[in-house]
Design an enzyme around this catalytic site. Sequence first.
Site, PDB file in Angstrom:
ATOM      1  N   ARG A  99     -48.417 -18.594  -1.332  1.00 35.89           N
ATOM      2  CA  ARG A  99     -49.456 -19.543  -0.886  1.00 35.89           C
ATOM      3  C   ARG A  99     -50.250 -18.966   0.281  1.00 35.89           C
ATOM      4  O   ARG A  99     -51.335 -19.460   0.607  1.00 35.89           O
ATOM      5  CB  ARG A  99     -48.828 -20.868  -0.413  1.00 35.89           C
ATOM      6  CG  ARG A  99     -48.025 -21.672  -1.422  1.00 35.89           C
ATOM      7  CD  ARG A  99     -48.736 -21.882  -2.713  1.00 35.89           C
ATOM      8  NE  ARG A  99     -48.361 -20.837  -3.669  1.00 35.89           N
ATOM      9  CZ  ARG A  99     -49.054 -20.547  -4.769  1.00 35.89           C
ATOM     10  NH1 ARG A  99     -50.166 -21.182  -5.028  1.00 35.89           N
ATOM     11  NH2 ARG A  99     -48.641 -19.599  -5.584  1.00 35.89           N
ATOM     12  N   GLN A 126     -43.553 -18.897 -11.662  1.00 33.71           N
ATOM     13  CA  GLN A 126     -43.874 -20.130 -10.953  1.00 33.71           C
ATOM     14  C   GLN A 126     -43.378 -21.357 -11.710  1.00 33.71           C
ATOM     15  O   GLN A 126     -43.901 -22.462 -11.532  1.00 33.71           O
ATOM     16  CB  GLN A 126     -45.389 -20.221 -10.718  1.00 33.71           C
ATOM     17  CG  GLN A 126     -45.923 -19.116  -9.819  1.00 33.71           C
ATOM     18  CD  GLN A 126     -47.386 -19.307  -9.448  1.00 33.71           C
ATOM     19  OE1 GLN A 126     -47.738 -20.192  -8.665  1.00 33.71           O
ATOM     20  NE2 GLN A 126     -48.242 -18.476  -9.997  1.00 33.71           N
ATOM     21  N   THR A 167     -57.642 -19.631 -14.000  1.00 32.38           N
ATOM     22  CA  THR A 167     -58.653 -20.576 -14.485  1.00 32.38           C
ATOM     23  C   THR A 167     -59.883 -19.835 -14.988  1.00 32.38           C
ATOM     24  O   THR A 167     -60.461 -20.192 -16.020  1.00 32.38           O
ATOM     25  CB  THR A 167     -59.035 -21.554 -13.366  1.00 32.38           C
ATOM     26  OG1 THR A 167     -57.866 -22.266 -12.939  1.00 32.38           O
ATOM     27  CG2 THR A 167     -60.071 -22.558 -13.848  1.00 32.38           C
TER      28      THR A 167
END
Length: 702
Positions: free
Chosen positions: A623, A274, A52
């Site tokens: 994660r 992913q 991001t």
Amino acid sequence: MATRTYTLKVPQGTKPSLRIDYAGLLNEEQLRAVEAGDGPALVIAGAGSGKTRTLTFRVARLLESGVPPEGILLLTFTNKAAREMTRRVEELAGGFVDVRKLLGGTFHHAAHTLLRQFAHNLGFSQSFTVLDREDARDLMASCVAERKISRERRFPRAEVVLDLVSTAINLQRSLSQVLVEDRPQFLPLAEEVLAVAVRFQQRKLQMNLMDFDDLLLHLKRLLAEHEAVRTQLVERFQCVLVDEYQDTNRLQGDLVDLLVGERKNLTVVGDDCQSIYSFRGADFTNIIDFPQRYPGCGVYPLTRNYRSTPEILQLANASIAFNQRQFTKKLTAERASSAKPVLVPTKDVDEQAAFVAQRVLELRDEGTPLEEMAVLYRAHSHSMELQLELTKRGIPFRVRSGVRFFEQAHIKDVLAHLRFASHPGDELAFKRVVKLVNGVGQATAESLWTALAALPPEQPLHERLGHPDVRRHVPRRASSGFTRFTAMMARVNRPESTRTPGQLIEDILTGGYSEYLRAEFTAEERREDDIRQLAEYAGRFEDLARFLSEIALVSEFSAEDAISGEEPDEFLTLSTVHQAKGLEWKAVFVIWLVEGRFPMITAIRNPEEEEEERRLFYVAVTRAKDELALIYPLTTNPQDGARIILRQSRFIEELPVGDDAPYDRLILEALETPMLPRMGGEKALPGGGSTGPSEPEPEPGD
């Protein structure tokens, strides 16, 4: 794959005045991606690598280079992501441009904005109305009703037909092809399904309506069929940027290609490792074949991970290396070294649940909040035993994007069948299950119960259900369904059946409930898996009464929590890996790592599906920030007097062993001991065990 560097082109006669210290705020990899020049650019953003951040700085750099904000199109997958990126761009570049003029948002938001301007080219007025999912379902139900289809055969619910149409649109396949490949059970009804779908499209056009799928479909039609509009939009959007590109479907990929036109000023950001949503229609070829579709594109890998410890990344890298079709990269950690992940073989699934619950309590005592822990699994049904264990121990948990296992409608349906078989005087259970019969509504259920309750209770259940006083209340359209229901309840209510609750559940599924699931739900396979998992668990009990008592106990615990009105301050997260993508926790437990569960047996029919399963494992592992536990049971619990030996997941077997193993193996010898050793490292265990990584891995069942 080689990386190419471009020089940004700016309008002639201008020189960008850079107000942002890009080199000081970005790492070298991010900076190369942000400063990529004109033309197509593929940013392969590894997990935790600042995707991001890179994308927002890229937008700011374009603005500083002279691209007007109205000339930028930023496509995301969620409104939340769009808002966050727009906010960050505003913070970076808001002082010198009006960022509000930038068109940023989901594919559907962008399509809606553009269609408001150009929909008249497709026969819609600019004031068209967008249907939400509920309104679209109601309109589809109206189209089904118009056809006056016979109720003798169960026609798929409006929600299911809507899902079939949506699948066809997003995958750019014909509805006939979707029926043949995905829902062959509806082929005998294909003519009616196709007619309903055609009528659905007609009604929307007549009423000036579009649903969410139409927004994308009609935008593609607009671009493909109206050259003047396409030229205008290609000229307007000098730069197109796409987030999470690995999740785009065929329709979205086509839209991007049409919008960039011959200019091809396109930046896509994603991670092929992913790409895990093929079941939703995501097209892996969009990202993996990007260099073939855009020859000469720049490829910019982001490999510096800011989330996980080096030891966790070592395991992730070792696993994903087995995938052949990928952009090869190796994640490197920016964090300090810590303990290795642990591999935890447990005796059975109950011990698996007990280990997780106990370790969660230990971590909380050591200062890690429940909110910073998660248990991940391949399918929702895999959490059943764990939910039971957590409930008994009073550990608050939430199921991400779902409800607790025993609170799901299809599980309640099956349990209601069993309750009615065990106690034919259970009015609520009877009314719930009889309304599942096609053609039986609330009023009919009331009449049937009144008639049934008037008959002698000592009379066998199937005789009472077939009694003329009961049958006369069954509508003609429900006659065949009620007959099957009676036959199924006769099997379930046999005295000799009370000792096999697992088989009783299978009887319910094959006696008509499976057909109900296929017609009523869009994800009936997952629900059938849930029910079969329940049947496996029920098989451990000696009789139906004991099984129902256990379930009632769990329900009582849940009810007490609800009645108390006290909301826990924190929750442990339970989630499928699919629902966990994009999230992170300090401690992550991945459970049920055995063949047939993770990877799923139905998902390894070909190399492409096996590679997606491995990508799913990679997502689960990445994660974790600090601690990772990979857990699997060596056997299933006894069912019908036998234990089934399980084979550990191929994703574990593939990892290096011995001194090179990227994990420590934890031997459980005394799980009832109040405190277990911390995860990772070589530790002495209760009973003299060891977690030494050089110790050979036991065969399942040893």
